[in-house]
Design an enzyme around this catalytic site. Structure first.
Site, PDB file in Angstrom:
ATOM      1  N   GLU A  48      70.504 -39.186 -30.700  1.00 33.22           N
ATOM      2  CA  GLU A  48      70.270 -37.705 -30.299  1.00 33.22           C
ATOM      3  C   GLU A  48      69.342 -37.727 -28.871  1.00 33.22           C
ATOM      4  O   GLU A  48      69.440 -36.628 -28.203  1.00 33.22           O
ATOM      5  CB  GLU A  48      69.277 -36.942 -31.406  1.00 33.22           C
ATOM      6  CG  GLU A  48      70.161 -37.219 -32.856  1.00 33.22           C
ATOM      7  CD  GLU A  48      71.464 -36.084 -32.826  1.00 33.22           C
ATOM      8  OE1 GLU A  48      71.886 -35.648 -31.868  1.00 33.22           O
ATOM      9  OE2 GLU A  48      71.998 -36.260 -33.842  1.00 33.22           O
ATOM     10  N   TYR A  92      73.333 -39.758 -44.451  1.00 29.14           N
ATOM     11  CA  TYR A  92      72.465 -39.299 -45.342  1.00 29.14           C
ATOM     12  C   TYR A  92      73.057 -39.252 -47.121  1.00 29.14           C
ATOM     13  O   TYR A  92      72.342 -39.578 -47.831  1.00 29.14           O
ATOM     14  CB  TYR A  92      72.131 -37.782 -45.035  1.00 29.14           C
ATOM     15  CG  TYR A  92      71.719 -37.309 -43.680  1.00 29.14           C
ATOM     16  CD1 TYR A  92      70.682 -38.048 -43.297  1.00 29.14           C
ATOM     17  CD2 TYR A  92      72.302 -36.721 -43.031  1.00 29.14           C
ATOM     18  CE1 TYR A  92      69.966 -38.048 -41.978  1.00 29.14           C
ATOM     19  CE2 TYR A  92      71.952 -36.491 -41.642  1.00 29.14           C
ATOM     20  CZ  TYR A  92      70.792 -36.991 -41.094  1.00 29.14           C
ATOM     21  OH  TYR A  92      70.471 -36.989 -39.828  1.00 29.14           O
ATOM     22  N   GLU A  96      69.475 -30.042 -31.860  1.00 28.03           N
ATOM     23  CA  GLU A  96      69.404 -31.491 -31.651  1.00 28.03           C
ATOM     24  C   GLU A  96      67.881 -32.312 -31.303  1.00 28.03           C
ATOM     25  O   GLU A  96      67.351 -33.286 -32.014  1.00 28.03           O
ATOM     26  CB  GLU A  96      70.199 -32.275 -30.859  1.00 28.03           C
ATOM     27  CG  GLU A  96      71.549 -32.030 -31.455  1.00 28.03           C
ATOM     28  CD  GLU A  96      72.782 -33.002 -30.761  1.00 28.03           C
ATOM     29  OE1 GLU A  96      72.493 -33.321 -29.911  1.00 28.03           O
ATOM     30  OE2 GLU A  96      73.709 -33.257 -31.668  1.00 28.03           O
ATOM     31  N   GLU A 107      78.304 -37.816 -34.834  1.00 24.14           N
ATOM     32  CA  GLU A 107      77.802 -36.940 -35.444  1.00 24.14           C
ATOM     33  C   GLU A 107      78.283 -36.899 -37.109  1.00 24.14           C
ATOM     34  O   GLU A 107      77.418 -36.805 -37.899  1.00 24.14           O
ATOM     35  CB  GLU A 107      78.000 -35.437 -35.169  1.00 24.14           C
ATOM     36  CG  GLU A 107      77.573 -35.035 -33.864  1.00 24.14           C
ATOM     37  CD  GLU A 107      75.954 -35.282 -33.675  1.00 24.14           C
ATOM     38  OE1 GLU A 107      75.250 -35.355 -34.676  1.00 24.14           O
ATOM     39  OE2 GLU A 107      75.534 -35.127 -32.376  1.00 24.14           O
ATOM     40  N   HIS A 150      72.409 -37.544 -26.630  1.00 16.56           N
ATOM     41  CA  HIS A 150      73.154 -36.286 -26.452  1.00 16.56           C
ATOM     42  C   HIS A 150      72.279 -35.123 -26.086  1.00 16.56           C
ATOM     43  O   HIS A 150      72.750 -34.488 -25.230  1.00 16.56           O
ATOM     44  CB  HIS A 150      73.413 -36.055 -27.994  1.00 16.56           C
ATOM     45  CG  HIS A 150      74.144 -36.981 -28.817  1.00 16.56           C
ATOM     46  ND1 HIS A 150      74.368 -36.821 -30.237  1.00 16.56           N
ATOM     47  CD2 HIS A 150      74.685 -38.144 -28.373  1.00 16.56           C
ATOM     48  CE1 HIS A 150      74.915 -37.966 -30.682  1.00 16.56           C
ATOM     49  NE2 HIS A 150      75.519 -38.840 -29.551  1.00 16.56           N
ATOM     50  N   ASP A 194      73.751 -31.864 -39.328  1.00 16.92           N
ATOM     51  CA  ASP A 194      74.926 -32.881 -38.705  1.00 16.92           C
ATOM     52  C   ASP A 194      76.285 -32.628 -38.981  1.00 16.92           C
ATOM     53  O   ASP A 194      77.185 -32.875 -38.306  1.00 16.92           O
ATOM     54  CB  ASP A 194      74.387 -34.385 -38.972  1.00 16.92           C
ATOM     55  CG  ASP A 194      73.533 -35.072 -38.091  1.00 16.92           C
ATOM     56  OD1 ASP A 194      73.705 -34.890 -36.546  1.00 16.92           O
ATOM     57  OD2 ASP A 194      72.627 -35.504 -38.421  1.00 16.92           O
ATOM     58  N   HIS A 203      76.381 -39.695 -38.689  1.00 14.53           N
ATOM     59  CA  HIS A 203      74.917 -39.320 -38.923  1.00 14.53           C
ATOM     60  C   HIS A 203      75.066 -38.677 -40.496  1.00 14.53           C
ATOM     61  O   HIS A 203      74.167 -38.667 -41.334  1.00 14.53           O
ATOM     62  CB  HIS A 203      74.463 -38.177 -38.040  1.00 14.53           C
ATOM     63  CG  HIS A 203      74.102 -38.795 -36.718  1.00 14.53           C
ATOM     64  ND1 HIS A 203      73.854 -38.023 -35.563  1.00 14.53           N
ATOM     65  CD2 HIS A 203      74.416 -40.172 -36.249  1.00 14.53           C
ATOM     66  CE1 HIS A 203      73.711 -38.958 -34.427  1.00 14.53           C
ATOM     67  NE2 HIS A 203      74.086 -40.008 -34.813  1.00 14.53           N
TER      68      HIS A 203
END
Ligand SMILES: [Fe+2]
Ligand SMILES: [Fe+2]
Length: 322
Positions: free
Chosen positions: A196, A109, A162, A102, A199, A71, A105
């Site tokens: 995603e 994490y 992706e 992105e 996308h 990402d 994303h």
């Protein structure tokens, strides 16, 4: 694209639409905007500490390390590379939206790591991600295409990343979701998957427009190139999957899920599937994780503007049914 035309810097006019899909995608993406900070990840600490073994926690951390790398690549280089080839200003705006998401994303994490791990454990994960042979191979292979590839090659790279490469990582949170564990982490992954899906279909659609304009010979050359690339990435992904999952005995299930998603990536690009694997071959717990997770999501719904995405919907996104 060139922004100065006839000596003037062009203002973007959303009242003149070259391609209805740009506007529809903008509306879809802005409607499903989210932030990681809204999800109470700490509610998963009980599962993390009480239900996952040390080996499971280790694999869990590493797959999220790998997802962070991918990402990061999308947010820093991927969308910037694709934006150079946008065919109109609304496409550029959509890619701006994707680029920012992105970054969300990639950051999400870190929110997961921060909640579940000690600082030294987090540093070890990032050190692993920055040096793992197979993770670095795919990241750098895709990035090289972003830097040097043709407009259509860049779109292939983005869709492969992706719709295919992410899934060796997504397998883990979906597996736990299927077992009713780590549900708040899964909520984040569901939101990422939902993004995603859009996308991959949008960029795949843009690829298909360009592909149709090529001569038969150019199409055959590009197809040979993209299937070679997919094989190359799959071979690397096999090694990556063995390294991550052998310890848990999940490798074959993950590889089947990967092949299934590789076919989806090809479908996004309007190409024939490569592998025999179908949804029936995927571990039902993981498919269950996907399907039960989507009750509130309505992928490519017609909200607002009769948005249907025709063939795009038919690209078997129905399995994810966001
Ligand atoms: Fe992403
Ligand atoms: Fe994306």
């Amino acid at each position: 694209m060139e922004h100065i035309q006839n000596g003037s810097y062009q203002a973007v006019n959303w009242n003149y639409i070259e391609d209805a899909l740009d506007k529809a995608t903008w509306e879809k993406l802005t409607q499903q905007f989210w932030l990681d900070t809204r999800i109470p990840i700490s509610n998963d600490l009980r599962n993390w500490q009480g239900d996952l073994s040390a080996a499971e926690r280790r694999v869990f951390n590493l797959v999220f390390g790998g997802l962070t790398t991918l990402d990061t690549l999308q947010s820093q280089d991927g969308m910037a590379a694709l934006r150079q080839d946008a065919v109109n200003q609304k496409e550029e705006a959509v890619l701006n939206n994707i680029q920012f998401m992105e970054s969300v994303h990639a950051k999400s994490y870190s929110s997961i790591f921060e909640t579940l791990n000690e600082k030294s454990e987090i540093e070890a994960v990032f050190d692993w991600a920055d040096h793992n042979e197979y993770l670095q191979y795919k990241a750098q292979k895709i990035n090289a295409i972003y830097q040097e590839g043709s407009p259509l090659e860049k779109k292939v790279a983005s869709v492969f990343l992706e719709t295919f490469l992410f899934y060796s990582g997504f397998y883990t949170p979906l597996y736990y979701l299927g077992h009713n564990r780590m549900l708040n982490v899964a909520e984040i992954i569901k939101l990422i998957l939902r993004d995603e899906s859009v996308h991959g279909t949008y960029i795949g659609y843009k690829f298909q427009i360009g592909f149709k304009k090529l001569s038969a010979e150019e199409q055959a050359d590009l197809q040979a190139w993209l299937y070679d690339l997919l094989y190359d990435l799959y071979e690397n992904e096999e090694k990556f999957t063995h390294e991550l999952y052998d310890e848990l005995g999940w490798t074959e299930d993950v590889l089947s899920f990967l092949r299934y998603n590789a076919n989806k990536a090809l479908m996004n690009l309007g190409q024939d599937p490569l592998f025999p694997d179908s949804a029936d071959d995927v571990n039902p717990v993981v498919m269950n994780g996907i399907s039960t997770s989507t009750a509130n999501h309505d992928f490519f719904s017609g909200v607002g503007n009769g948005y249907l995405l025709g063939e795009v919907e038919a690209m078997d996104s129905a399995d994810y049914d966001y």
